[in-house]
Write a protein that holds these residues in place. Structure first.
Motif, short mmCIF file in Angstrom:
data_model
loop_
_atom_site.label_atom_id
_atom_site.label_comp_id
_atom_site.label_asym_id
_atom_site.label_seq_id
_atom_site.Cartn_x
_atom_site.Cartn_y
_atom_site.Cartn_z
N GLY A 1 -13.50 50.20 136.41
CA GLY A 1 -12.10 50.61 136.43
C GLY A 1 -11.22 50.13 135.29
N LYS A 2 -11.74 49.25 134.42
CA LYS A 2 -10.95 48.80 133.28
C LYS A 2 -10.98 49.85 132.17
CE LYS A 2 -11.70 43.79 133.69
NZ LYS A 2 -12.22 42.59 133.00
N THR A 3 -9.93 49.90 131.37
CA THR A 3 -10.01 50.68 130.15
C THR A 3 -10.91 49.93 129.17
OG1 THR A 3 -8.13 49.60 129.06
CG2 THR A 3 -7.64 51.52 130.47
N LEU A 4 -11.45 50.64 128.19
CA LEU A 4 -12.29 50.01 127.18
C LEU A 4 -11.50 48.94 126.43
CD1 LEU A 4 -15.01 49.84 125.76
CD2 LEU A 4 -14.24 51.70 124.24
N GLU A 5 -10.23 49.24 126.13
CA GLU A 5 -9.40 48.29 125.40
C GLU A 5 -9.17 47.01 126.21
OE1 GLU A 5 -9.34 52.02 123.58
OE2 GLU A 5 -8.83 51.57 125.67
N GLN A 6 -8.93 47.16 127.52
CA GLN A 6 -8.71 45.99 128.37
C GLN A 6 -9.99 45.18 128.50
OE1 GLN A 6 -5.69 44.89 129.66
NE2 GLN A 6 -6.97 43.07 129.93
N ALA A 7 -11.12 45.87 128.67
CA ALA A 7 -12.40 45.17 128.76
C ALA A 7 -12.67 44.40 127.47
CB ALA A 7 -13.52 46.17 129.04
N GLY A 8 -12.35 45.03 126.33
CA GLY A 8 -12.54 44.36 125.04
C GLY A 8 -11.66 43.13 124.90
N ALA A 9 -10.39 43.26 125.31
CA ALA A 9 -9.48 42.13 125.23
C ALA A 9 -9.93 40.99 126.13
CB ALA A 9 -8.06 42.58 125.59
N ASP A 10 -10.37 41.32 127.33
CA ASP A 10 -10.86 40.29 128.26
C ASP A 10 -12.08 39.58 127.69
OD1 ASP A 10 -8.83 41.01 129.97
OD2 ASP A 10 -10.12 42.10 131.38
N PHE A 11 -12.97 40.34 127.06
CA PHE A 11 -14.16 39.74 126.45
C PHE A 11 -13.78 38.75 125.36
CE2 PHE A 11 -17.18 39.68 122.95
CZ PHE A 11 -18.35 39.27 123.58
N VAL A 12 -12.84 39.16 124.50
CA VAL A 12 -12.42 38.28 123.39
C VAL A 12 -11.78 37.01 123.93
CG1 VAL A 12 -10.80 38.06 121.47
CG2 VAL A 12 -12.23 40.11 121.68
N ILE A 13 -10.90 37.14 124.90
CA ILE A 13 -10.21 35.97 125.45
C ILE A 13 -11.20 35.01 126.10
CG2 ILE A 13 -8.58 35.25 127.25
CD1 ILE A 13 -7.03 37.93 126.49
N ALA A 14 -12.23 35.57 126.76
CA ALA A 14 -13.23 34.73 127.45
C ALA A 14 -14.23 34.10 126.47
CB ALA A 14 -13.98 35.56 128.49
N ASN A 15 -14.64 34.87 125.45
CA ASN A 15 -15.75 34.44 124.60
C ASN A 15 -15.33 33.96 123.22
OD1 ASN A 15 -18.36 35.23 126.18
ND2 ASN A 15 -16.93 36.93 126.46
N ARG A 16 -14.14 34.33 122.76
CA ARG A 16 -13.62 33.87 121.47
C ARG A 16 -12.20 33.36 121.69
NH1 ARG A 16 -18.26 34.59 120.77
NH2 ARG A 16 -19.36 35.59 119.01
N PRO A 17 -12.07 32.26 122.44
CA PRO A 17 -10.73 31.80 122.85
C PRO A 17 -9.82 31.42 121.69
CG PRO A 17 -12.41 30.18 123.44
CD PRO A 17 -13.14 31.41 123.02
N SER A 18 -10.39 31.17 120.50
CA SER A 18 -9.54 30.84 119.35
C SER A 18 -8.93 32.08 118.70
CB SER A 18 -10.35 30.07 118.30
OG SER A 18 -11.47 30.84 117.86
N SER A 19 -9.26 33.27 119.21
CA SER A 19 -8.70 34.50 118.63
C SER A 19 -7.18 34.49 118.74
CB SER A 19 -9.24 35.73 119.37
OG SER A 19 -8.54 36.90 118.95
N ILE A 20 -6.54 34.82 117.64
CA ILE A 20 -5.08 34.95 117.62
C ILE A 20 -4.68 36.39 117.95
CG2 ILE A 20 -3.01 34.74 116.17
CD1 ILE A 20 -4.60 32.61 114.54
N LEU A 21 -5.52 37.33 117.54
CA LEU A 21 -5.26 38.75 117.80
C LEU A 21 -5.35 39.06 119.29
CD1 LEU A 21 -4.69 41.35 116.14
CD2 LEU A 21 -7.15 41.76 116.11
#
Length: 259
Positions: A199-219
């Motif tokens: 049920g997530k959009t691709l963009e939301q799934a991508g953002a969640d992945f980055v926040i979980a796996n690359r927590p130093s991301s500023i973007l």
């Protein structure tokens, strides 16, 4: 206004039938370059050429082998711009990763670029202009614990680009590496399909992945393939003539460093 014009320039993008490589090929073609794409199979090359349109050509060759590199060089002996984009990654714990996996990553991610640089840089130098680019990764600096072999190969790409830039000093040829961070390529989109199906959009799934796996991301989200390609097209252009020997980040700030 900055206008990138690559008319009259020939460009090779390796591993360019999809993902970041395809976006780079499209960006270079849109800027006027005569583009050659590459993939391992004729079917994938033909499908990518159909998507790309225009006057682009393609060569099917496995650049993870010396024979594949030789075939490409024989078919297309000179370029003004070479983008060493082809690469593989395979998550695997260090203690489960055998010599064959290490060697495959070395051959595809590093030696493909070594062979093409050896073949194409002398011609660029003789003509007094050229651009050699290597797709590194933020993983070159943030070695991923789940695939140390991949991180090591990407560190090698950055080192190779820096060394070659010095070797080509004064020739009019620049050599640089580009460091993408998490990028929403077809491969990453495939990895996120389960979350999209839930049920997530691709963009939301991508953002969640980055926040979980690359927590130093500023973007706080993956880059698009076009955002990475834009950096490559600029560095490949005459406008970037004073940039060489650089590792240029398109990583959304993932690498926690001031340089």
């Amino acid at each position: 206004m900055m206008k990138i014009d690559l008319s009259g320039k020939s460009a090779l993008v390796t591993g360019s039938t999809e993902g970041i490589g395809f976006a780079i090929a499209r960006g270079l073609q849109d800027a006027g370059a005569d583009v050659v794409i590459n993939g391992r199979t004729q079917a994938k090359v033909d499908a990518a050429l159909a998507r790309l349109g225009g006057t682009a050509r393609g060569v099917a060759a496995d650049l993870g082998t010396a024979a594949g590199a030789d075939a490409l060089i024989a078919a297309e002996p000179a370029f003004d711009i070479v983008v060493n984009n082809v690469g593989i990654f395979q998550p695997s714990d260090f203690f489960d990763t055998d010599d064959a996996v290490w060697d495959q990553h070395w051959q595809v991610n590093v030696m493909s670029g070594v062979r093409l640089a050896r073949a194409y840089l002398p011609g660029m130098a003789a003509r007094g202009w050229g651009r050699m680019l290597f797709l590194g990764s933020e993983s070159a600096f943030n070695i991923p614990v789940e695939m140390i072999h991949y991180g090591v190969s990407k560190t090698a790409d950055v080192s190779l680009a820096r060394g070659l830039a010095k070797r080509m000093a004064g020739t009019g040829v620049t050599v640089n590496s580009i460091l993408p961070g998490p990028t929403l390529s077809e491969g990453v989109a495939g990895m996120l399909q389960a979350e999209v199906a839930a049920g997530k959009t691709l963009e939301q799934a991508g953002a969640d992945f980055v926040i979980a796996n690359r927590p130093s991301s500023i973007l706080r989200r993956p880059a698009t393939v076009e955002e990475v390609a834009n950096m490559v097209v600029y560095i490949a252009s005459p406008l970037a003539s004073a940039t060489t020997g650089a590792a240029l980040r398109v990583d959304g700030g993932v690498i926690d460093s001031l340089v």
